[in-house]
Design a protein around this motif. Structure first.
Motif, PDB file in Angstrom:
ATOM      1  N   GLU A  87       0.854  -1.592   0.003  1.00  0.00           N
ATOM      2  CA  GLU A  87       0.138  -0.055   0.121  1.00  0.00           C
ATOM      3  C   GLU A  87       0.976   1.061  -0.078  1.00  0.00           C
ATOM      4  N   ASN A  88       0.514   2.335  -0.828  1.00  0.00           N
ATOM      5  CA  ASN A  88       1.031   3.522  -0.825  1.00  0.00           C
ATOM      6  C   ASN A  88       0.414   4.567   0.067  1.00  0.00           C
ATOM      7  N   PRO A  89       0.777   5.424   0.435  1.00  0.00           N
ATOM      8  CA  PRO A  89       0.251   6.447   1.042  1.00  0.00           C
ATOM      9  C   PRO A  89      -1.399   6.880   0.507  1.00  0.00           C
ATOM     10  N   GLU A  90      -2.116   7.106   1.164  1.00  0.00           N
ATOM     11  CA  GLU A  90      -3.548   7.292   0.644  1.00  0.00           C
ATOM     12  C   GLU A  90      -3.645   8.607  -0.232  1.00  0.00           C
ATOM     13  N   LYS A  91      -4.388   8.469  -1.315  1.00  0.00           N
ATOM     14  CA  LYS A  91      -4.706   9.789  -1.943  1.00  0.00           C
ATOM     15  C   LYS A  91      -6.177  10.082  -2.025  1.00  0.00           C
ATOM     16  N   LYS A  92      -6.577  11.234  -1.641  1.00  0.00           N
ATOM     17  CA  LYS A  92      -8.070  11.488  -1.724  1.00  0.00           C
ATOM     18  C   LYS A  92      -8.880  10.161  -0.824  1.00  0.00           C
ATOM     19  N   GLU A  93      -8.620   9.672   0.140  1.00  0.00           N
ATOM     20  CA  GLU A  93      -9.180   8.707   0.688  1.00  0.00           C
ATOM     21  C   GLU A  93      -9.413   7.142   0.012  1.00  0.00           C
ATOM     22  N   ARG A  94      -8.435   7.323  -1.275  1.00  0.00           N
ATOM     23  CA  ARG A  94      -8.601   6.219  -2.177  1.00  0.00           C
ATOM     24  C   ARG A  94      -7.106   5.452  -1.974  1.00  0.00           C
ATOM     25  N   ILE A  95      -7.456   4.106  -1.603  1.00  0.00           N
ATOM     26  CA  ILE A  95      -5.991   3.255  -1.566  1.00  0.00           C
ATOM     27  C   ILE A  95      -5.527   2.916  -2.972  1.00  0.00           C
ATOM     28  N   THR A  96      -4.114   3.390  -2.802  1.00  0.00           N
ATOM     29  CA  THR A  96      -3.583   2.877  -3.991  1.00  0.00           C
ATOM     30  C   THR A  96      -2.112   1.917  -3.408  1.00  0.00           C
ATOM     31  N   GLY A  97      -1.343   1.404  -4.373  1.00  0.00           N
ATOM     32  CA  GLY A  97      -0.521   0.636  -4.123  1.00  0.00           C
ATOM     33  C   GLY A  97      -0.004   0.013  -5.510  1.00  0.00           C
ATOM     34  N   GLU A  98       1.160  -0.935  -5.208  1.00  0.00           N
ATOM     35  CA  GLU A  98       1.792  -1.527  -6.086  1.00  0.00           C
ATOM     36  C   GLU A  98       2.245  -3.139  -5.761  1.00  0.00           C
ATOM     37  N   TRP A  99       2.302  -3.794  -6.938  1.00  0.00           N
ATOM     38  CA  TRP A  99       2.539  -5.448  -6.808  1.00  0.00           C
ATOM     39  C   TRP A  99       4.113  -5.377  -6.211  1.00  0.00           C
ATOM     40  N   LYS A 100       4.447  -6.265  -5.496  1.00  0.00           N
ATOM     41  CA  LYS A 100       6.128  -6.532  -5.138  1.00  0.00           C
ATOM     42  C   LYS A 100       6.207  -8.170  -5.612  1.00  0.00           C
ATOM     43  N   GLN A 101       6.892  -8.271  -6.090  1.00  0.00           N
ATOM     44  CA  GLN A 101       7.308  -9.786  -6.224  1.00  0.00           C
ATOM     45  C   GLN A 101       8.211 -10.311  -5.086  1.00  0.00           C
ATOM     46  N   ILE A 102       7.788 -11.236  -4.375  1.00  0.00           N
ATOM     47  CA  ILE A 102       8.637 -11.722  -3.156  1.00  0.00           C
ATOM     48  C   ILE A 102       9.446 -12.946  -3.542  1.00  0.00           C
ATOM     49  N   HIS A 103       8.721 -13.893  -4.201  1.00  0.00           N
ATOM     50  CA  HIS A 103       9.597 -15.026  -4.448  1.00  0.00           C
ATOM     51  C   HIS A 103       9.320 -15.383  -5.976  1.00  0.00           C
ATOM     52  N   ASP A 104      10.322 -16.169  -6.609  1.00  0.00           N
ATOM     53  CA  ASP A 104       9.894 -17.058  -7.834  1.00  0.00           C
ATOM     54  C   ASP A 104       9.016 -17.878  -7.634  1.00  0.00           C
ATOM     55  N   LEU A 105       8.125 -18.391  -8.737  1.00  0.00           N
ATOM     56  CA  LEU A 105       7.433 -19.490  -8.804  1.00  0.00           C
ATOM     57  C   LEU A 105       8.126 -20.918  -8.798  1.00  0.00           C
ATOM     58  N   ILE A 106       7.960 -21.844  -8.118  1.00  0.00           N
ATOM     59  CA  ILE A 106       9.089 -22.790  -7.984  1.00  0.00           C
ATOM     60  C   ILE A 106       8.647 -24.201  -8.826  1.00  0.00           C
ATOM     61  N   HIS A 107       7.349 -24.355  -8.677  1.00  0.00           N
ATOM     62  CA  HIS A 107       6.712 -25.814  -9.404  1.00  0.00           C
ATOM     63  C   HIS A 107       6.257 -25.172 -10.623  1.00  0.00           C
ATOM     64  N   LYS A 108       7.011 -25.327 -11.793  1.00  0.00           N
ATOM     65  CA  LYS A 108       6.756 -24.710 -13.152  1.00  0.00           C
ATOM     66  C   LYS A 108       6.255 -25.619 -14.050  1.00  0.00           C
ATOM     67  N   ALA A 109       6.371 -26.940 -13.827  1.00  0.00           N
ATOM     68  CA  ALA A 109       5.968 -28.115 -14.736  1.00  0.00           C
ATOM     69  C   ALA A 109       4.415 -27.877 -15.402  1.00  0.00           C
ATOM     70  N   LYS A 110       3.316 -27.669 -14.400  1.00  0.00           N
ATOM     71  CA  LYS A 110       2.089 -27.561 -14.990  1.00  0.00           C
ATOM     72  C   LYS A 110       1.983 -26.410 -16.156  1.00  0.00           C
ATOM     73  N   LEU A 111       2.678 -25.339 -15.883  1.00  0.00           N
ATOM     74  CA  LEU A 111       2.718 -24.043 -16.752  1.00  0.00           C
ATOM     75  C   LEU A 111       3.275 -24.693 -17.905  1.00  0.00           C
ATOM     76  N   PHE A 112       4.510 -25.247 -17.841  1.00  0.00           N
ATOM     77  CA  PHE A 112       5.181 -25.556 -19.246  1.00  0.00           C
ATOM     78  C   PHE A 112       4.287 -26.985 -20.128  1.00  0.00           C
ATOM     79  N   SER A 113       3.584 -27.744 -19.195  1.00  0.00           N
ATOM     80  CA  SER A 113       2.807 -28.730 -19.917  1.00  0.00           C
ATOM     81  C   SER A 113       1.606 -28.061 -20.733  1.00  0.00           C
ATOM     82  N   ALA A 114       1.317 -26.776 -20.149  1.00  0.00           N
ATOM     83  CA  ALA A 114       0.109 -26.134 -20.737  1.00  0.00           C
ATOM     84  C   ALA A 114       0.604 -25.373 -22.010  1.00  0.00           C
ATOM     85  N   GLY A 115       2.001 -25.114 -22.118  1.00  0.00           N
ATOM     86  CA  GLY A 115       2.259 -24.351 -23.153  1.00  0.00           C
ATOM     87  C   GLY A 115       2.700 -22.945 -22.840  1.00  0.00           C
ATOM     88  N   TYR A 116       2.878 -22.601 -21.742  1.00  0.00           N
ATOM     89  CA  TYR A 116       3.421 -21.400 -21.029  1.00  0.00           C
ATOM     90  C   TYR A 116       4.986 -21.323 -20.798  1.00  0.00           C
TER      91      TYR A 116
END
Length: 116
Positions: A87-116
């Motif tokens: 969360e960022n500081p509130e602007k005009k009573e509306r909450i804004t923020g940003e995504w923060k990546q914390i860790h990388d995905l470990i189990h990728k096999a299902k994504l790869f088998s689906a073509g990603y």
């Protein structure tokens, strides 16, 4: 969820991803007497990702966390946070923020088998 078919989507209500996993355990225990370890193993093998959506102070709903289920180890379901809303500081009573990546995905096999 482990029906033998690839892919599934479901919703549940809880206060956090970890709380949702505990609620699933409780729901199974309400219906039958199975050892908790067996239930936890089944949940850990059936669920790959938990997406936590929450209602914030300004009444908006936002995706707050994306959590990967790593498996069943040391008598518990292990998870790790992949992304988290900061969360960022509130602007005009509306909450804004940003995504923060914390860790990388470990189990990728299902994504790869689906073509990603």
């Amino acid at each position: 969820m482990s029906t033998g078919h690839k892919g599934s989507l479901s919703t549940g209500h809880s206060d956090s991803p970890e709380d949702m996993l505990r609620r699933l355990e409780t729901m199974v225990l309400m219906g039958m007497e199975i050892p908790l370890a067996a239930i936890q193993r089944q949940i850990a093998s059936a669920i790959d990702i938990v997406i936590h959506i929450g209602r914030l102070r300004d009444k908006s709903r936002k995706v707050l966390q994306v959590v990967e289920v790593l498996g069943y180890r040391n008598k518990k379901i292990e998870t790790q946070v992949l992304y988290e809303f900061r969360e960022n500081p509130e602007k005009k009573e509306r909450i804004t923020g940003e995504w923060k990546q914390i860790h990388d995905l470990i189990h990728k096999a299902k994504l790869f088998s689906a073509g990603y």
